[in-house]
Scaffold this motif. Structure first.
Motif, PDB file in Angstrom:
ATOM      1  N   UNK A 168      42.686  36.091  38.114  1.00 22.58           N
ATOM      2  CA  UNK A 168      43.080  34.690  37.992  1.00 22.58           C
ATOM      3  C   UNK A 168      43.282  34.329  36.523  1.00 22.58           C
ATOM      4  N   UNK A 169      44.208  33.393  36.237  1.00 26.25           N
ATOM      5  CA  UNK A 169      44.351  32.907  34.856  1.00 26.25           C
ATOM      6  C   UNK A 169      43.051  32.270  34.382  1.00 26.25           C
ATOM      7  N   UNK A 170      42.875  32.216  33.057  1.00 22.26           N
ATOM      8  CA  UNK A 170      41.656  31.651  32.469  1.00 22.26           C
ATOM      9  C   UNK A 170      41.377  30.251  33.008  1.00 22.26           C
ATOM     10  N   UNK A 171      40.142  30.032  33.455  1.00 23.66           N
ATOM     11  CA  UNK A 171      39.702  28.704  33.865  1.00 23.66           C
ATOM     12  C   UNK A 171      39.951  28.377  35.319  1.00 23.66           C
ATOM     13  N   UNK A 172      40.710  29.207  36.039  1.00 22.92           N
ATOM     14  CA  UNK A 172      41.032  28.910  37.437  1.00 22.92           C
ATOM     15  C   UNK A 172      39.977  29.487  38.377  1.00 22.92           C
ATOM     16  N   UNK A 173      39.775  28.793  39.503  1.00 27.92           N
ATOM     17  CA  UNK A 173      38.829  29.215  40.524  1.00 27.92           C
ATOM     18  C   UNK A 173      39.374  28.826  41.888  1.00 27.92           C
ATOM     19  N   UNK A 174      38.925  29.492  42.969  1.00 30.85           N
ATOM     20  CA  UNK A 174      39.423  29.155  44.306  1.00 30.85           C
ATOM     21  C   UNK A 174      38.987  27.758  44.740  1.00 30.85           C
ATOM     22  N   UNK A 175      39.899  27.033  45.419  1.00 24.40           N
ATOM     23  CA  UNK A 175      39.576  25.738  46.018  1.00 24.40           C
ATOM     24  C   UNK A 175      39.511  25.832  47.538  1.00 24.40           C
ATOM     25  N   UNK A 213      52.036  30.900  32.396  1.00 25.02           N
ATOM     26  CA  UNK A 213      53.133  31.727  31.892  1.00 25.02           C
ATOM     27  C   UNK A 213      53.613  32.717  32.957  1.00 25.02           C
ATOM     28  N   UNK A 214      54.887  33.052  32.883  1.00 24.85           N
ATOM     29  CA  UNK A 214      55.490  33.935  33.880  1.00 24.85           C
ATOM     30  C   UNK A 214      54.753  35.267  33.976  1.00 24.85           C
ATOM     31  N   UNK A 215      54.355  35.849  32.831  1.00 26.94           N
ATOM     32  CA  UNK A 215      53.659  37.131  32.850  1.00 26.94           C
ATOM     33  C   UNK A 215      52.318  37.017  33.568  1.00 26.94           C
ATOM     34  N   UNK A 216      51.599  35.906  33.368  1.00 28.84           N
ATOM     35  CA  UNK A 216      50.317  35.713  34.041  1.00 28.84           C
ATOM     36  C   UNK A 216      50.510  35.512  35.535  1.00 28.84           C
ATOM     37  N   UNK A 217      51.591  34.832  35.915  1.00 25.65           N
ATOM     38  CA  UNK A 217      51.858  34.621  37.331  1.00 25.65           C
ATOM     39  C   UNK A 217      52.177  35.950  38.016  1.00 25.65           C
ATOM     40  N   UNK A 218      52.901  36.812  37.327  1.00 26.61           N
ATOM     41  CA  UNK A 218      53.224  38.127  37.882  1.00 26.61           C
ATOM     42  C   UNK A 218      51.958  38.979  38.008  1.00 26.61           C
ATOM     43  N   UNK A 219      51.085  38.946  36.988  1.00 28.96           N
ATOM     44  CA  UNK A 219      49.814  39.676  37.072  1.00 28.96           C
ATOM     45  C   UNK A 219      48.957  39.147  38.223  1.00 28.96           C
ATOM     46  N   UNK A 220      48.964  37.840  38.395  1.00 35.05           N
ATOM     47  CA  UNK A 220      48.216  37.181  39.472  1.00 35.05           C
ATOM     48  C   UNK A 220      48.663  37.721  40.831  1.00 35.05           C
ATOM     49  N   UNK A 221      49.974  37.817  41.034  1.00 37.40           N
ATOM     50  CA  UNK A 221      50.504  38.316  42.312  1.00 37.40           C
ATOM     51  C   UNK A 221      50.227  39.809  42.459  1.00 37.40           C
ATOM     52  N   UNK A 222      50.478  40.575  41.422  1.00 35.99           N
ATOM     53  CA  UNK A 222      50.289  42.025  41.519  1.00 35.99           C
ATOM     54  C   UNK A 222      48.838  42.395  41.787  1.00 35.99           C
ATOM     55  N   UNK A 223      47.897  41.553  41.328  1.00 36.93           N
ATOM     56  CA  UNK A 223      46.480  41.863  41.545  1.00 36.93           C
ATOM     57  C   UNK A 223      46.068  41.734  43.004  1.00 36.93           C
TER      58      UNK A 223
END
Length: 336
Positions: free
Chosen positions: A234-241, A323-333
């Motif tokens: 997850x990007x910095x600071x984000x958590x599941x809701x 950022x686009x790169x973080x969103x792609x990492x988020x999906x790939x993970x």
């Protein structure tokens, strides 16, 4: 393969849904009237749009890659009991070239716009961890006395908002959003405000989707042969809701994971094949079929980025202001 597109009129049917009610105690609302202390600001504890009956015309503006702003007007009405209506007003006073298509799209996205586009503290505890709030005095917006607040991101890339909050009701009457370099990327401002309006002719938003919040994914694992994915990075600071199952109104369904940094939502969607598709392997492909190449589109939705496509046989979509790169990492993970 990834394609970067600029899309401003995309219809996302699964977002057309109602917003849950979230009330603030009366003493919290009163605190904003008495003094501009940060802890008593109503927007930190609730969404006053749901509890304050009002009608207003507001102007919205978004930065564009073309170098000139995109802007338009809309009229918002709420009854103070969680019902709402958002209608675009134009084409006069807008920069939209194809108003008919724009109006159709905005109406189709009414639920998404109300629930996710406007400034709203979704989790006070996460918000307190990731954001700072400073009262900067007072001003006047739409003829109303307001307290002015600056909200800044503490973790991750620098971002900021400046708010004008109605001193009587707690309604946020203007929002200016700034990127990490201090440039304005979006704004919303009420041009007029009517409290306790006549609601006789208002057509309230009706959700076209069925959304069911799930305690976990375990109950669904027995219903599908497809592996159910969850992002691990997850990007910095984000958590599941929350996790929910959403019917998109066209016979399909999606698993929707919602994350947040307290303010901004981040979504991960996984498409679930319908009952007509049988004998699927764990990647959601027809058994025995040749592997499917990944094909992904990336485009803008307001100030958010959308990544959507078929990735290693999974029908996936992610949306967020990261950022686009973080969103792609988020999906790939999420991939097995």
């Amino acid at each position: 393969m990834t394609h970067r597109l600029r899309v401003t009129l995309l219809v996302l049917p699964l977002f057309v849904q109602a917003c849950a009610r979230f009330d603030a105690p009366a003493e919290q609302k009163q605190a904003l009237v008495v003094a501009p202390d940060v802890g008593g600001a109503a927007f930190l504890h609730s969404d006053p749009r749901l509890t304050v009956a009002h009608r207003g015309l507001r102007r919205l503006e978004f930065a564009s890659e073309e170098g000139y702003p995109e802007f338009f007007h809309e009229r918002i009405v709420t009854d103070g009991h969680s019902n709402y209506s958002i209608e675009p007003e134009g084409p006069n006073g807008s920069s939209v070239s194809d108003w008919d298509m724009f109006e159709l799209t905005q109406r189709a996205r009414e639920g998404f716009l109300f629930r996710y586009r406007d400034f709203w503290v979704r989790d006070p505890q996460l918000f307190a961890t990731n954001w700072s709030v400073i009262c900067q005095g007072s001003d006047e917006t739409a003829g109303r006395e307001c307290w002015v607040y600056r909200v800044e991101r503490l973790l991750g890339g620098p971002r900021a908002f400046e708010l004008s909050v109605d001193a009587e009701t707690g309604l946020i009457l203007s929002v200016h959003e700034f990127d990490g370099e201090g440039g304005q990327v979006a704004s919303m401002e009420y041009e007029n405000l009517e409290l306790q309006p006549n609601l006789d002719a208002v057509v309230w938003h009706q959700s076209s989707n069925e959304e069911v919040v799930l305690a976990s994914l375990e109950s669904l694992r027995a219903e599908t042969d497809v592996a159910l994915l969850e992002p691990r990075l997850l990007p910095d600071g984000y958590a599941p809701l929350e996790v929910a199952r959403v019917a998109d109104g066209r016979g399909g369904s999606w698993i929707k994971h919602t994350y947040s940094d307290g303010l901004e939502p981040l979504f991960f969607f996984q498409g679930i094949p319908g009952p007509s598709r049988k004998k699927l392997d764990q990647r959601g492909q027809l058994a025995g079929a040749s592997p499917v190449d990944s094909a992904v589109m990336v485009f803008d939705l307001g100030t958010a980025i959308v990544l959507q496509g078929e990735i290693e046989g999974f029908d996936l979509m992610a949306i967020g202001k990261v950022p686009e790169a973080e969103l792609l990492d988020f999906v790939e993970s999420s991939l097995p």
